[in-house]
Scaffold this motif. Sequence first.
Motif, PDB file in Angstrom:
ATOM      1  N   GLY A  59      -5.523  -6.873  -2.312  1.00  0.00           N
ATOM      2  CA  GLY A  59      -5.631  -7.470  -0.993  1.00  0.00           C
ATOM      3  C   GLY A  59      -4.290  -8.043  -0.582  1.00  0.00           C
ATOM      4  N   PHE A  60      -3.901  -7.855   0.689  1.00  0.00           N
ATOM      5  CA  PHE A  60      -2.570  -8.301   1.113  1.00  0.00           C
ATOM      6  C   PHE A  60      -2.639  -8.975   2.477  1.00  0.00           C
ATOM      7  N   TRP A  61      -1.699  -9.876   2.690  1.00  0.00           N
ATOM      8  CA  TRP A  61      -1.553 -10.609   3.948  1.00  0.00           C
ATOM      9  C   TRP A  61      -0.057 -10.716   4.225  1.00  0.00           C
ATOM     10  N   ASN A  62       0.368 -10.267   5.415  1.00  0.00           N
ATOM     11  CA  ASN A  62       1.782 -10.288   5.768  1.00  0.00           C
ATOM     12  C   ASN A  62       1.987 -11.059   7.067  1.00  0.00           C
ATOM     13  N   ASP A  63       2.889 -12.030   7.045  1.00  0.00           N
ATOM     14  CA  ASP A  63       3.334 -12.714   8.255  1.00  0.00           C
ATOM     15  C   ASP A  63       4.664 -12.091   8.673  1.00  0.00           C
ATOM     16  N   PHE A  64       4.659 -11.479   9.845  1.00  0.00           N
ATOM     17  CA  PHE A  64       5.746 -10.630  10.311  1.00  0.00           C
ATOM     18  C   PHE A  64       6.406 -11.326  11.499  1.00  0.00           C
ATOM     19  N   SER A  65       7.707 -11.616  11.416  1.00  0.00           N
ATOM     20  CA  SER A  65       8.376 -12.332  12.496  1.00  0.00           C
ATOM     21  C   SER A  65       9.697 -11.656  12.858  1.00  0.00           C
ATOM     22  N   ASP A  66      10.217 -12.018  14.050  1.00  0.00           N
ATOM     23  CA  ASP A  66      11.418 -11.379  14.612  1.00  0.00           C
ATOM     24  C   ASP A  66      11.246  -9.862  14.653  1.00  0.00           C
ATOM     25  N   GLN A  67      10.052  -9.429  14.967  1.00  0.00           N
ATOM     26  CA  GLN A  67       9.680  -8.029  14.873  1.00  0.00           C
ATOM     27  C   GLN A  67      10.463  -7.175  15.869  1.00  0.00           C
ATOM     28  N   GLN A  68      10.999  -6.069  15.370  1.00  0.00           N
ATOM     29  CA  GLN A  68      11.693  -5.114  16.232  1.00  0.00           C
ATOM     30  C   GLN A  68      10.651  -4.222  16.900  1.00  0.00           C
ATOM     31  N   VAL A  69      10.538  -4.365  18.218  1.00  0.00           N
ATOM     32  CA  VAL A  69       9.496  -3.694  18.987  1.00  0.00           C
ATOM     33  C   VAL A  69      10.134  -2.719  19.962  1.00  0.00           C
ATOM     34  N   PHE A  70       9.535  -1.551  20.102  1.00  0.00           N
ATOM     35  CA  PHE A  70       9.972  -0.567  21.084  1.00  0.00           C
ATOM     36  C   PHE A  70       9.602  -1.050  22.483  1.00  0.00           C
ATOM     37  N   GLY A  71      10.543  -0.917  23.416  1.00  0.00           N
ATOM     38  CA  GLY A  71      10.269  -1.251  24.809  1.00  0.00           C
ATOM     39  C   GLY A  71      10.742  -0.136  25.717  1.00  0.00           C
TER      40      GLY A  71
ATOM     41  N   PRO B 104      -6.689  -5.928 -22.859  1.00  0.00           N
ATOM     42  CA  PRO B 104      -5.685  -4.872 -22.685  1.00  0.00           C
ATOM     43  C   PRO B 104      -5.990  -3.942 -21.513  1.00  0.00           C
ATOM     44  N   ASP B 105      -7.248  -3.875 -21.080  1.00  0.00           N
ATOM     45  CA  ASP B 105      -7.624  -2.975 -19.994  1.00  0.00           C
ATOM     46  C   ASP B 105      -7.849  -3.703 -18.669  1.00  0.00           C
ATOM     47  N   THR B 106      -7.421  -4.932 -18.557  1.00  0.00           N
ATOM     48  CA  THR B 106      -7.604  -5.698 -17.334  1.00  0.00           C
ATOM     49  C   THR B 106      -6.297  -6.390 -16.969  1.00  0.00           C
ATOM     50  N   LEU B 107      -5.833  -6.166 -15.739  1.00  0.00           N
ATOM     51  CA  LEU B 107      -4.658  -6.841 -15.222  1.00  0.00           C
ATOM     52  C   LEU B 107      -5.030  -7.503 -13.904  1.00  0.00           C
ATOM     53  N   ILE B 108      -4.764  -8.792 -13.796  1.00  0.00           N
ATOM     54  CA  ILE B 108      -4.961  -9.540 -12.558  1.00  0.00           C
ATOM     55  C   ILE B 108      -3.608 -10.117 -12.175  1.00  0.00           C
ATOM     56  N   TYR B 109      -3.221  -9.951 -10.902  1.00  0.00           N
ATOM     57  CA  TYR B 109      -1.900 -10.428 -10.503  1.00  0.00           C
ATOM     58  C   TYR B 109      -1.945 -11.057  -9.113  1.00  0.00           C
ATOM     59  N   ALA B 110      -0.969 -11.913  -8.867  1.00  0.00           N
ATOM     60  CA  ALA B 110      -0.781 -12.538  -7.562  1.00  0.00           C
ATOM     61  C   ALA B 110       0.716 -12.650  -7.324  1.00  0.00           C
ATOM     62  N   LYS B 111       1.154 -12.255  -6.118  1.00  0.00           N
ATOM     63  CA  LYS B 111       2.594 -12.296  -5.878  1.00  0.00           C
ATOM     64  C   LYS B 111       2.904 -12.644  -4.424  1.00  0.00           C
ATOM     65  N   TYR B 112       4.119 -13.144  -4.248  1.00  0.00           N
ATOM     66  CA  TYR B 112       4.664 -13.459  -2.933  1.00  0.00           C
ATOM     67  C   TYR B 112       6.055 -12.852  -2.861  1.00  0.00           C
ATOM     68  N   ALA B 113       6.335 -12.156  -1.748  1.00  0.00           N
ATOM     69  CA  ALA B 113       7.630 -11.505  -1.594  1.00  0.00           C
ATOM     70  C   ALA B 113       8.139 -11.720  -0.177  1.00  0.00           C
TER      71      ALA B 113
ATOM     72  N   VAL C 135      -2.753 -10.112  -3.843  1.00  0.00           N
ATOM     73  CA  VAL C 135      -3.483 -10.323  -5.095  1.00  0.00           C
ATOM     74  C   VAL C 135      -4.168  -9.013  -5.444  1.00  0.00           C
ATOM     75  N   GLY C 136      -4.287  -8.753  -6.734  1.00  0.00           N
ATOM     76  CA  GLY C 136      -4.892  -7.492  -7.116  1.00  0.00           C
ATOM     77  C   GLY C 136      -5.408  -7.502  -8.536  1.00  0.00           C
ATOM     78  N   ALA C 137      -6.169  -6.468  -8.824  1.00  0.00           N
ATOM     79  CA  ALA C 137      -6.700  -6.280 -10.180  1.00  0.00           C
ATOM     80  C   ALA C 137      -6.695  -4.801 -10.506  1.00  0.00           C
ATOM     81  N   LYS C 138      -6.418  -4.492 -11.775  1.00  0.00           N
ATOM     82  CA  LYS C 138      -6.435  -3.121 -12.271  1.00  0.00           C
ATOM     83  C   LYS C 138      -7.318  -3.076 -13.512  1.00  0.00           C
TER      84      LYS C 138
END
Length: 845
Positions: free
Chosen positions: A641-653, A586-595, A623-626
């Motif tokens: 811990g997180f990892w993001n692949d970022f594409s078509d990025q809107q960049v200031f020029g 009850p006091d441990t949560l482990i999770y993994a997600k993709y969004a 992925v995380g733990a509480k």
Amino acid sequence: MIARKLRGQLTHGVALRAMACAGLALSGLATTPVRAQGMSPDEIIVTARRTEERLQDVPISITVFSGDQIEKRNIAVASDLAAFTPSLSVNTRYGPEKSTFSIRGFNQDASTAPTVGVYFADVVGVRAQGGTAGGNTVGAGAFTDLQNVQVLKGPQGTLQGRNTTGGAVLLVPSKPTDLLEASIEGTYGNYDQRRVQAMFNAPLADTFKIRVAIDRNERDGYMKNHSGIGPRDFNDVNYFYGRLSIVADLTPDLENYTIFHYSRSDTNGYASHYEFCDRNPTSPFAGGNLTRYYTSLAACDQIDRQAARGDGPLDVEVGNPNPRMFLRTWQAINTTTWQASDTITIKNIASYGEYREQSQFQLYSDNFFVPDTDVTRFYAGLFGPQVGGRFDYIQLGTMPNYNAAAESTVTEELQLQGRSADGKLNYVIGGYLEFSRPIGWNQQRTGIYGNCTDPGTMDCAAGLPLSAASPIPGTIISESRTRMKFDNHGVFAQGTYNFTDKLALTLGGRWTFDKIDGLSESNRWVYVQHPTFGYIVASRVCNDNLNHPTVNLVANGGDTSACRTRIVNKSNKPTWLIDFDFKPTPDTLIYAKYARGYRQGTVNFTNPGIETALPEKVDAYEVGAKLTFRGALPGYFNIAGFWNDFSDQQVFGALIAKEGSGLVGGAAIINAGKSVIRGVEVDAGITPVQGLRFSAGYTYLDTELKELVPPPLSADSPFEEIIPRGAIGGPLTYSPKHKMSLSGDYAVSLGENVGELSFGAIFTYTAKQLVDGSIEVPGYSLLNLNAGIADIGGTGFDVMLFAQNVTNKKYRTTTGGGYDSAGIGDFMYGPPRMYGLRLKYNFGR
């Protein structure tokens, strides 16, 4: 209320209280009343996923601030929040009231949609679509009388209104209760801060309750002006905020909750300190840009004057006689909740709000004079500007009877919340509509290279020569005249199925439909100082000289419809979430997600030929733990811990204008980037003895720009070059590699009818970070302290002393970014040491 909370802390002393009171990163949204936050973690109900769940069941990394902590940290505007929140950074380029947020490296530039949505009572902030980046956030003072604030990290593209790639900031106002109570609070601090806050709550009947809150805050600016022109200081505070909340229980199963809130902020605006310049600009005789030659050396002269006076980082020299940042926001929100059955709840959230802005300021905080060189003396001999004569670089003015930005926003959201009869499935299904419409024309005049008292009223004199080929001094007055319509609609569903009491799967999806319909009639005057006829109009043409190259607005009597350009930018994209949760105990949560996250495209008429940018997307893995610890040393430890692949990025020029184009440059948004964003977030806290709490939050953020390819410019473009912000292999802007917050709180009873004494300390550290294409601001650490006595002698009086930035650090926050186009290097600075005394009286408690 503070006395009651402190008694609760001493009584319960559990790990969750450490989390809530320290205001550091938690894994859940504490939505119970403050008086219940001392309860066991198992009893705290959260609504992070728009339905009520236990705190430890929610697999989300969130920072939570209780109302008490907001008060102790003096959080009054949205930008104040970033100092105490790991993973959250802020861009205050146009002042704190127009700040934009960054979470995990996802930034908002120029006129793009926010990467971090700001919500008040579950409704997104009113759009602010002006000529400068700004906000789309809540008004100054909206942090008054809040139940709590939550910062959600990562894409919120399934359940939260607008799609955002970085996260969301949720402000939860205190709801009317069944108690007859009130409070009044006064604060006095250095820089002549005077603040009064008040709250009144009353049950007018068994089924009808109201709550009123107001906040009036004034403080002198900490950036001191030495030009002898205009105000004596900048970065001041001057706002009024008011809120009325009404709860009507129409039947035992039907509740109607209405909120009206209003914010009015009227300040001198921001100012920046000049620190470097191009002391050897290329001469126009050798192919260099003529106006950049003047502005570079004028900036150097301004820096030399600062050095001669012995100015420090908080001293500025701004030559604007009447600067002003005048912002007004109001919003009405209605939430109707019907408990249709034991397993079905229907909720409807509707809102209407308006934002208005009038602003006039020096874009680069300049006080420029024509420098003395062989080149400038040569042009002075050809009827050019005389050495020592005044000129402005870019000065924004307010047109009479117009707003620089004026937008209304309507939202409508219908939710069906339910659960299966066996309790294994919980779900939310809904639809979202948002319509933002202009309130008249967004219209503002900008004086460029002239000598203006107010370009908004055309009160200008000649300044610089506008080109090497035509050395007669003049002024460009650009009139931005736009109307922007935004439609954001979506349908969504999300559900969690519990296979067992230990294993659960969450699936969520949303399909979003976005549309921007922009209309522009922007144009510009060119005035010159004719040797015979004086200061006259040389031309008036369309700013969009690609689509309207032959329009003569002088000849057609000023009919700006001849410059009309309409651009429609549409997109529709799906976003989704897949999450696995495992609870071995009850006091441990482990999770993994993709969004999948998504942010809509943009339209910006100031950049002819490159006005639009397409949507960007991110694939986010986490992925995380509480963990919660009980017994002799209660505490908690959360890691993600997180990892993001970022594409078509809107960049200031940054755009470099062609000589003679009539444009001063620009800030384009281009789809030029791919990035990888990865990191770790850690939150921990312990309660070693009753009344003593220690908490810590830390974020490690590693961002890398993988691709940066600017689009090609057409041969007839008025711009000769696009300089994208950033470098391949380098970090993203506003993405410090390390950010940390440490806090300690101690509360002890002084005895019956004496009071309760409390002490608090908060230490924060932010590592160096990139704030422009090649400009970095150093890291800095801040120390905040507070001490107070609650319920003195049982009288209901609370007194508190507070000090922020105790060591008086002078720390840079951002830059104007004008070096490429104008040879200017300036920095904005955060507040110095601020301290004061707060006295509060509570009625009816």
